[in-house]
Design an enzyme around this catalytic site. Structure first.
Site, PDB file in Angstrom:
ATOM      1  N   LYS A  25       0.841  -1.207   0.000  1.00  0.00           N
ATOM      2  CA  LYS A  25       0.000   0.000   0.000  1.00  0.00           C
ATOM      3  C   LYS A  25       0.877   1.258   0.000  1.00  0.00           C
ATOM      4  O   LYS A  25       0.626   2.207  -0.747  1.00  0.00           O
ATOM      5  CB  LYS A  25      -0.951  -0.023   1.213  1.00  0.00           C
ATOM      6  N   GLN A  62      -4.541  -1.961   9.731  1.00  0.00           N
ATOM      7  CA  GLN A  62      -4.472  -3.273   9.074  1.00  0.00           C
ATOM      8  C   GLN A  62      -4.999  -4.357  10.013  1.00  0.00           C
ATOM      9  O   GLN A  62      -4.616  -4.428  11.176  1.00  0.00           O
ATOM     10  CB  GLN A  62      -3.025  -3.570   8.654  1.00  0.00           C
ATOM     11  N   ASP A 119     -11.018   2.230   4.140  1.00  0.00           N
ATOM     12  CA  ASP A 119     -11.305   0.795   4.021  1.00  0.00           C
ATOM     13  C   ASP A 119     -12.800   0.549   3.813  1.00  0.00           C
ATOM     14  O   ASP A 119     -13.204  -0.550   3.419  1.00  0.00           O
ATOM     15  CB  ASP A 119     -10.880   0.060   5.303  1.00  0.00           C
TER      16      ASP A 119
END
Ligand code: GUN
Length: 296
Positions: free
Chosen positions: A52, A96, A119
């Site tokens: 990312k 994460q 997200d």
């Protein structure tokens, strides 16, 4: 049979984003800024977060990586989330997953401001998605429908079957495919571990999404001739012949299924690369919506 090339398509999306960022910056504004929080030393999580950050660099985004040891307290993590929520130089951030067991993932997810939840996991963003008003869409489902759109695969009126009901993939991709979206308007059936006569249902699918997390679960006799098959599986299996030390296995038995398909995603190189591209797209969207005139 045609392969849905996620690697190529993801590169196209990232190139489009790079050009847009170039314009934003040349107009005197700052680039989008994505922050990733990584807790502990889960190998897959480290790989994903690094990918990312690398994507941000390539596109011209600013990125920050905040690392905590696995023992970090929930309070310290929530304080950092609060700080990022209130930092006007941050357009979006992600924590994460998975998190260590002493940290409540639900609480963490709900502590992120929906406007910065790139997200798309916050209940407000999931709710908007369910109501046909999704903006910050979960990246993997968004990547799946982006692939369908870019390959001109018609969805309206089609029968879609989603195997798996996770909050990250199964549920949101079902909502996207069923909803009033450009790549929606499907008739969707969600199957899971309690589904009876699974193969009978998957055989009815014009579009079959496998998001179970069980390698090679979908066999040839579970798929209709001409179906579009999307494989979300990425199980890691130790493999000394690979540079990384492991092979990635999909949820679809590719050898058996591919000859029956009109389109199929490979693993790796299908849905996976799209996920990162869509996270980047969300970050740019968050900046345009919530910090549209940010100066350098
Ligand atoms: N773990 C597995 N997939 C994801 C994802 O898309 N976002 C985050 N934050 N964690 C993940």
């Amino acid at each position: 049979m045609e392969i849905l090339d996620g690697k190529k398509t993801s590169a196209q999306v990232r190139e489009e984003l790079r050009r847009e960022v170039e314009q934003i910056v040349s107009a005197g504004h700052r680039p989008p800024h994505l922050v990733a929080i990584l807790v502990g030393d889960n190998g897959a999580s480290i790989t994903y977060v690094n990918a990312k950050v690398k994507a941000c660099q390539e596109i011209g985004f600013r990125s920050s990586l905040i690392k905590y040891p696995a023992e970090v307290s929930q309070g310290e993590l929530l304080d950092k989330i609060d700080e990022l929520n209130n930092d006007p130089t941050v357009d979006g951030f992600i924590v994460q997953l998975p998190l260590p067991v002493h940290i409540d993932e639900k609480l963490v997810t709900e502590s992120i401001r929906p406007e910065k939840d790139v997200d798309g996991f916050h209940p407000v963003n999931m709710g908007r998605l369910a109501m046909g008003q999704g903006v910050l869409l979960p990246a993997t489902p968004a990547g799946i429908v982006e692939l369908l759109r870019r390959y001109d695969i018609a969805t309206s009126g089609k029968r879609a079957v989603v195997v798996g009901r996770s909050n990250i993939v199964g549920i949101p991709v079902s909502l996207l495919l069923a909803g009033k979206y450009p790549t929606g308007n499907c008739t969707v059936t969600i199957c899971h571990s309690r589904t009876e006569n699974l193969a009978e249902i998957t055989r009815q699918a014009d579009i079959l999404v496998a998001a179970i997390g069980s390698p090679h679960f979908i066999k040839g006799d579970m798929v209709k001739q001409g179906a579009v098959v999307i494989d979300v599986g990425i199980t890691r299996q130790p493999d000394a012949s690979k540079k990384s030390g492991f092979a990635l296995l999909g949820d679809v038995d590719y050898e058996q299924v591919a000859p029956k398909c009109s389109y199929i995603t490979p693993v790796p190189g299908g849905v996976g690369p799209m996920t990162i591209a869509m996270l980047m797209k969300n970050t740019l969207t968050a900046m345009k919506m919530y910090a549209p005139h940010s100066d350098k």
